[in-house]
Write a protein that holds these residues in place. Structure first.
Motif, PDB file in Angstrom:
ATOM      1  N   ASN A 105      85.253   5.601  -5.867  1.00 24.82           N
ATOM      2  CA  ASN A 105      86.052   6.742  -5.435  1.00 24.82           C
ATOM      3  C   ASN A 105      86.952   6.329  -4.268  1.00 24.82           C
ATOM      4  OD1 ASN A 105      86.804   9.165  -3.874  1.00 24.82           O
ATOM      5  ND2 ASN A 105      85.470  10.267  -5.304  1.00 24.82           N
ATOM      6  N   GLY A 106      88.260   6.423  -4.471  1.00 20.33           N
ATOM      7  CA  GLY A 106      89.195   6.001  -3.436  1.00 20.33           C
ATOM      8  C   GLY A 106      89.085   6.805  -2.152  1.00 20.33           C
ATOM      9  N   ASP A 107      88.791   8.101  -2.261  1.00 19.38           N
ATOM     10  CA  ASP A 107      88.647   8.933  -1.066  1.00 19.38           C
ATOM     11  C   ASP A 107      87.431   8.506  -0.243  1.00 19.38           C
ATOM     12  OD1 ASP A 107      90.891  10.409  -1.725  1.00 19.38           O
ATOM     13  OD2 ASP A 107      89.746  11.949  -2.808  1.00 19.38           O
ATOM     14  N   ILE A 108      86.348   8.176  -0.940  1.00 18.34           N
ATOM     15  CA  ILE A 108      85.160   7.691  -0.241  1.00 18.34           C
ATOM     16  C   ILE A 108      85.467   6.380   0.462  1.00 18.34           C
ATOM     17  CG2 ILE A 108      82.803   6.808  -0.530  1.00 18.34           C
ATOM     18  CD1 ILE A 108      82.962   9.802  -0.782  1.00 18.34           C
ATOM     19  N   ALA A 109      86.171   5.486  -0.230  1.00 17.17           N
ATOM     20  CA  ALA A 109      86.518   4.189   0.356  1.00 17.17           C
ATOM     21  C   ALA A 109      87.334   4.361   1.634  1.00 17.17           C
ATOM     22  CB  ALA A 109      87.281   3.345  -0.665  1.00 17.17           C
ATOM     23  N   LYS A 110      88.284   5.297   1.633  1.00 16.47           N
ATOM     24  CA  LYS A 110      89.139   5.497   2.800  1.00 16.47           C
ATOM     25  C   LYS A 110      88.397   6.167   3.953  1.00 16.47           C
ATOM     26  CE  LYS A 110      93.445   5.905   0.150  1.00 16.47           C
ATOM     27  NZ  LYS A 110      94.546   6.821  -0.251  1.00 16.47           N
ATOM     28  N   SER A 111      87.445   7.030   3.627  1.00 16.11           N
ATOM     29  CA  SER A 111      86.752   7.791   4.673  1.00 16.11           C
ATOM     30  C   SER A 111      85.506   7.090   5.201  1.00 16.11           C
ATOM     31  CB  SER A 111      86.364   9.172   4.140  1.00 16.11           C
ATOM     32  OG  SER A 111      85.432   9.064   3.065  1.00 16.11           O
ATOM     33  N   PHE A 112      85.142   5.976   4.583  1.00 11.93           N
ATOM     34  CA  PHE A 112      83.915   5.289   4.999  1.00 11.93           C
ATOM     35  C   PHE A 112      84.216   4.454   6.256  1.00 11.93           C
ATOM     36  CE2 PHE A 112      80.651   2.048   5.076  1.00 11.93           C
ATOM     37  CZ  PHE A 112      79.507   2.733   4.683  1.00 11.93           C
ATOM     38  N   ASN A 113      83.859   4.995   7.399  1.00 13.92           N
ATOM     39  CA  ASN A 113      84.059   4.299   8.669  1.00 13.92           C
ATOM     40  C   ASN A 113      82.706   3.875   9.234  1.00 13.92           C
ATOM     41  OD1 ASN A 113      86.930   4.744   8.773  1.00 13.92           O
ATOM     42  ND2 ASN A 113      86.479   6.880   9.296  1.00 13.92           N
ATOM     43  N   TYR A 114      82.647   2.690   9.765  1.00 13.72           N
ATOM     44  CA  TYR A 114      81.388   2.195  10.309  1.00 13.72           C
ATOM     45  C   TYR A 114      81.660   1.356  11.551  1.00 13.72           C
ATOM     46  CZ  TYR A 114      82.658  -2.280   8.120  1.00 13.72           C
ATOM     47  OH  TYR A 114      83.312  -3.449   7.772  1.00 13.72           O
ATOM     48  N   LYS A 115      80.598   1.076  12.291  1.00 14.79           N
ATOM     49  CA  LYS A 115      80.679   0.234  13.476  1.00 14.79           C
ATOM     50  C   LYS A 115      79.818  -1.013  13.286  1.00 14.79           C
ATOM     51  CE  LYS A 115      81.535   3.989  16.763  1.00 14.79           C
ATOM     52  NZ  LYS A 115      81.076   4.638  18.021  1.00 14.79           N
ATOM     53  N   GLN A 116      80.139  -2.034  14.081  1.00 14.73           N
ATOM     54  CA  GLN A 116      79.419  -3.297  13.995  1.00 14.73           C
ATOM     55  C   GLN A 116      77.950  -3.096  14.366  1.00 14.73           C
ATOM     56  OE1 GLN A 116      82.060  -2.674  16.050  1.00 14.73           O
ATOM     57  NE2 GLN A 116      80.839  -2.230  17.883  1.00 14.73           N
ATOM     58  N   GLY A 117      77.068  -3.526  13.454  1.00 14.82           N
ATOM     59  CA  GLY A 117      75.630  -3.375  13.692  1.00 14.82           C
ATOM     60  C   GLY A 117      74.998  -2.252  12.897  1.00 14.82           C
ATOM     61  N   GLN A 118      75.804  -1.378  12.284  1.00 14.82           N
ATOM     62  CA  GLN A 118      75.236  -0.305  11.479  1.00 14.82           C
ATOM     63  C   GLN A 118      74.763  -0.829  10.118  1.00 14.82           C
ATOM     64  OE1 GLN A 118      78.485   2.816  11.818  1.00 14.82           O
ATOM     65  NE2 GLN A 118      76.737   4.042  12.487  1.00 14.82           N
ATOM     66  N   PHE A 119      74.072   0.037   9.378  1.00 19.61           N
ATOM     67  CA  PHE A 119      73.514  -0.364   8.094  1.00 19.61           C
ATOM     68  C   PHE A 119      73.727   0.732   7.064  1.00 19.61           C
ATOM     69  CE2 PHE A 119      70.232   2.120  10.079  1.00 19.61           C
ATOM     70  CZ  PHE A 119      69.550   2.760   9.045  1.00 19.61           C
ATOM     71  N   VAL A 120      73.464   0.413   5.825  1.00 17.96           N
ATOM     72  CA  VAL A 120      73.507   1.390   4.733  1.00 17.96           C
ATOM     73  C   VAL A 120      72.223   1.267   3.927  1.00 17.96           C
ATOM     74  CG1 VAL A 120      76.023   1.258   4.546  1.00 17.96           C
ATOM     75  CG2 VAL A 120      74.596  -0.167   3.061  1.00 17.96           C
ATOM     76  N   GLU A 121      72.024   2.229   3.039  1.00 20.94           N
ATOM     77  CA  GLU A 121      70.970   2.147   2.040  1.00 20.94           C
ATOM     78  C   GLU A 121      71.632   1.825   0.701  1.00 20.94           C
ATOM     79  OE1 GLU A 121      67.613   2.600   2.206  1.00 20.94           O
ATOM     80  OE2 GLU A 121      67.476   3.105   4.349  1.00 20.94           O
ATOM     81  N   ILE A 122      71.176   0.761   0.065  1.00 24.85           N
ATOM     82  CA  ILE A 122      71.688   0.379  -1.256  1.00 24.85           C
ATOM     83  C   ILE A 122      70.606   0.676  -2.286  1.00 24.85           C
ATOM     84  CG2 ILE A 122      72.443  -1.522  -2.732  1.00 24.85           C
ATOM     85  CD1 ILE A 122      73.693  -2.826  -0.333  1.00 24.85           C
ATOM     86  N   SER A 123      70.984   1.379  -3.340  1.00 26.12           N
ATOM     87  CA  SER A 123      70.012   1.737  -4.367  1.00 26.12           C
ATOM     88  C   SER A 123      70.419   1.206  -5.732  1.00 26.12           C
ATOM     89  CB  SER A 123      69.848   3.259  -4.439  1.00 26.12           C
ATOM     90  OG  SER A 123      71.072   3.894  -4.728  1.00 26.12           O
ATOM     91  N   ILE A 124      69.393   0.904  -6.522  1.00 28.38           N
ATOM     92  CA  ILE A 124      69.552   0.485  -7.907  1.00 28.38           C
ATOM     93  C   ILE A 124      68.710   1.434  -8.760  1.00 28.38           C
ATOM     94  CG2 ILE A 124      69.246  -1.384  -9.582  1.00 28.38           C
ATOM     95  CD1 ILE A 124      71.290  -2.043  -7.455  1.00 28.38           C
TER      96      ILE A 124
END
Length: 279
Positions: free
Chosen positions: A32-51
């Protein structure tokens, strides 16, 4: 952060780099292009990746905020989720929610020397702030990177490290525990590199990430060298699970690593209950 903190969004794997025999770096982009543009993060943060069918796990963002577009994650094959991720190919999808947690200080340390000390895959979360600093090079003093691995074949970012070495006012020192026949560098744990360069506690901050035993002895040596415990930062991401402070898996004393961290100063860590202290 995404509007729904529990909602993962699909991202396409654009590139996979084999770092070592059990570590890969994945470059991904949200569908989703809107998600890509709005996804802001800072150095040292993390995400949850799911399969789907395998579960989810927390991973540091190893790309840097100053280079928007794709996201990068360096992942070691160690359990069910990472095993499934390793089965994916370029063009396949995984799902991401986040970002979560606090960050390594950046604007707050402008004008200071930056020292990075890492062991093994511990360089992954530090890479985000390292490249952020290089992208704003005039705003900092000297940059030194001390990095250790078990063997020469187990260094991550082998194409990037030589580029770092050529940058102005930058020093990169490497060490291995078990050298091969071609290795001509330092042999020993990463703390041995701390005696081979000048690390000044004046107007400097240190970022550290690696296995627990490494963290313990690096911290002790830094304090012995005169560094203030408030100028030493470490990430404790290995404790995390849900990412939003609900499961209690990462609770240490009155802190939740995924919410109050994963980045803590050594001053913070010192007041953790001794039986739960990370270093």
């Amino acid at each position: 952060m995404m509007k729904n903190i529990y909602q993962p969004y699909p991202a396409k794997i654009e590139r996979i780099v084999d770092e070592t025999f059990n570590i890969k770096t994945y470059t991904v982009k949200f569908i989703n292009g809107d998600i890509a543009k709005s996804f802001n993060y800072k150095q040292g943060q993390f995400v949850e990746i799911s399969i789907p069918g395998a579960g989810e796990a927390p991973f540091s963002i190893t790309s840097t905020p100053s280079r928007p577009g794709n996201l990068e994650f360096t992942i070691r094959k160690i359990g069910r989720v990472t095993t499934k991720i390793f089965e994916l190919k370029e063009g396949d999808l995984l799902h991401i929610r986040g970002p979560y947690g606090n960050s390594f200080p950046f604007e707050e340390v402008e004008g200071k020397n930056l020292y990075f000390i890492a062991g093994g895959i511990g360089l992954a979360p530090l890479r985000s702030v390292i490249n952020q600093a290089f992208d704003h090079r005039p705003r900092f003093g000297e940059i030194k990177i001390l990095y250790g691995a078990k063997s020469p074949a187990e260094f991550c970012y082998r194409e990037e490290i030589p580029i770092w070495k050529k940058l102005p006012d930058t020093e990169v020192l490497l060490t291995v525990d078990n050298p091969d026949g071609e290795w001509q560098g330092n042999v020993g744990v990463v703390t041995t590199l701390m005696d081979k360069t000048k690390l000044s506690p004046l107007n400097s901050v240190v970022y550290v990430c690696g296995p627990p035993v490494m963290l313990k002895f690096v911290m002790l040596k830094l304090i012995e060298m005169g560094f203030k415990d408030g100028d030493i930062y470490v990430t404790l991401e290995r404790y995390m699970q849900c990412g939003v402070g609900k499961c209690g898996h990462c609770n240490i004393g009155d802190k939740f690593v995924c919410v109050d961290g994963p980045v803590f100063s050594y001053r913070d860590i010192k007041v953790f209950p001794e039986r739960e202290r990370a270093v």
